[in-house]
Write a protein that holds these residues in place. Sequence first.
Motif, short mmCIF file in Angstrom:
data_model
loop_
_atom_site.label_atom_id
_atom_site.label_comp_id
_atom_site.label_asym_id
_atom_site.label_seq_id
_atom_site.Cartn_x
_atom_site.Cartn_y
_atom_site.Cartn_z
N GLY A 193 2.08 8.00 16.55
CA GLY A 193 1.40 8.68 15.45
C GLY A 193 1.34 7.85 14.18
O GLY A 193 0.33 7.85 13.47
N ILE A 194 2.41 7.15 13.89
CA ILE A 194 2.46 6.33 12.67
C ILE A 194 1.70 5.02 12.85
O ILE A 194 1.14 4.48 11.90
CB ILE A 194 3.93 6.05 12.28
N GLY A 195 1.70 4.51 14.06
CA GLY A 195 1.03 3.23 14.30
C GLY A 195 2.00 2.09 14.53
O GLY A 195 1.61 0.92 14.50
N TRP A 196 3.28 2.40 14.77
CA TRP A 196 4.23 1.34 15.08
C TRP A 196 3.93 0.73 16.44
O TRP A 196 4.21 -0.45 16.66
CB TRP A 196 5.66 1.89 15.08
N ILE A 197 3.40 1.53 17.34
CA ILE A 197 2.99 1.05 18.66
C ILE A 197 1.48 1.22 18.75
O ILE A 197 0.97 2.33 18.55
CB ILE A 197 3.66 1.86 19.80
N PRO A 198 0.75 0.14 19.05
CA PRO A 198 -0.71 0.28 19.24
C PRO A 198 -1.00 1.21 20.42
O PRO A 198 -0.30 1.22 21.41
CB PRO A 198 -1.18 -1.14 19.54
N PHE A 199 -2.05 1.99 20.27
CA PHE A 199 -2.39 2.98 21.28
C PHE A 199 -3.21 2.34 22.39
O PHE A 199 -4.42 2.51 22.48
CB PHE A 199 -3.15 4.14 20.65
N SER A 200 -2.52 1.58 23.26
CA SER A 200 -3.16 1.01 24.46
C SER A 200 -2.17 1.14 25.61
O SER A 200 -0.96 1.01 25.42
CB SER A 200 -3.55 -0.45 24.24
N PHE A 201 -2.69 1.40 26.78
CA PHE A 201 -1.85 1.68 27.94
C PHE A 201 -0.88 0.55 28.27
O PHE A 201 0.31 0.81 28.47
CB PHE A 201 -2.72 2.04 29.15
N PRO A 202 -1.32 -0.73 28.32
CA PRO A 202 -0.36 -1.80 28.62
C PRO A 202 0.76 -1.92 27.57
O PRO A 202 1.91 -2.15 27.92
CB PRO A 202 -1.21 -3.07 28.64
N THR A 203 0.41 -1.74 26.32
CA THR A 203 1.41 -1.83 25.25
C THR A 203 2.42 -0.69 25.36
O THR A 203 3.62 -0.91 25.21
CB THR A 203 0.73 -1.81 23.87
N ILE A 204 1.93 0.51 25.63
CA ILE A 204 2.83 1.66 25.77
C ILE A 204 3.78 1.44 26.94
O ILE A 204 4.98 1.72 26.84
CB ILE A 204 2.02 2.96 25.92
N LEU A 205 3.27 0.92 28.06
CA LEU A 205 4.13 0.65 29.22
C LEU A 205 5.17 -0.42 28.90
O LEU A 205 6.33 -0.31 29.30
CB LEU A 205 3.30 0.22 30.43
N GLU B 271 0.86 -1.17 0.00
CA GLU B 271 0.00 0.00 0.00
C GLU B 271 0.91 1.24 0.00
O GLU B 271 1.76 1.40 0.88
CB GLU B 271 -0.88 -0.03 1.25
N GLY B 272 0.73 2.09 -0.98
CA GLY B 272 1.60 3.24 -1.16
C GLY B 272 1.63 4.19 0.03
O GLY B 272 2.69 4.65 0.44
N GLU B 273 0.47 4.49 0.59
CA GLU B 273 0.40 5.42 1.71
C GLU B 273 1.13 4.85 2.93
O GLU B 273 1.87 5.56 3.62
CB GLU B 273 -1.05 5.71 2.07
N MET B 274 0.96 3.56 3.18
CA MET B 274 1.63 2.93 4.32
C MET B 274 3.14 2.90 4.12
O MET B 274 3.90 3.18 5.04
CB MET B 274 1.12 1.51 4.54
N PHE B 275 3.57 2.60 2.89
CA PHE B 275 5.00 2.60 2.60
C PHE B 275 5.60 3.98 2.82
O PHE B 275 6.65 4.13 3.44
CB PHE B 275 5.26 2.14 1.16
N LEU B 276 4.93 5.01 2.32
CA LEU B 276 5.42 6.37 2.47
C LEU B 276 5.47 6.78 3.93
O LEU B 276 6.47 7.34 4.40
CB LEU B 276 4.54 7.34 1.68
N ARG B 277 4.42 6.49 4.68
CA ARG B 277 4.37 6.84 6.11
C ARG B 277 5.48 6.15 6.89
O ARG B 277 6.20 6.78 7.67
CB ARG B 277 2.99 6.47 6.67
#
Length: 133
Positions: A89-101, A36-42
Motif C-alpha cells: 500500500g505504501i509502495g515499499w514493494i513494487p506491485f509486480s508478481f515477480p517482486t512480490i514472490l 517531500e512532506g507527503e512521502m515522509f509522512l507516509r
Amino acid sequence: MKTFLIRSLIGIFFGAFVAIAITICIIYFGGIKQLEGEMFLRNSLGSIFCGWFFSVSPLYFEIDSLKLPTQTALHFITVAACYFVLSLGIGWIPFSFPTILLILGLFLIVYSIIWLCFYLYFKKEAKKLNAEL
C-alpha cells in the motif's frame, strides 16, 4: 492488557526512531536537500505501524493454551499479512508478481532464521533453569 500497552508504546517509539534514523541517513548520505512532506509522512507512519505490530504480535507466544506450531502459524500469518498489505500500500514493494514472490521468499527466510534463533535461545534458557532446579 498492561503488557499489550507497554509493548505497543515500545513498538511505536521504536518505529518512529527507525523512521527518523532512515530519514537522517537518506539526507546525510544521499545528499538530498529537500524531502517531500507527503512521502515522509507516509513512510514514517508505515514505520511506526510496523514497529507496533512487530512488537505486539509476539504476544501469541505467551498464550499457554496454544501449542508452539499454532502460535508460530498465528504469528506468521499476522505479521506477513500486516507487513505485505502495508508495504504494498505504501509502495515499499513494487506491485509486480515477480517482486512480490522474491520479497515473500526473503521474508520466509528471514522469519525462519529469527524464529530458529529465538527457539534455540529459549531452549537453552529452559535447560539452564532445569539444571539449577
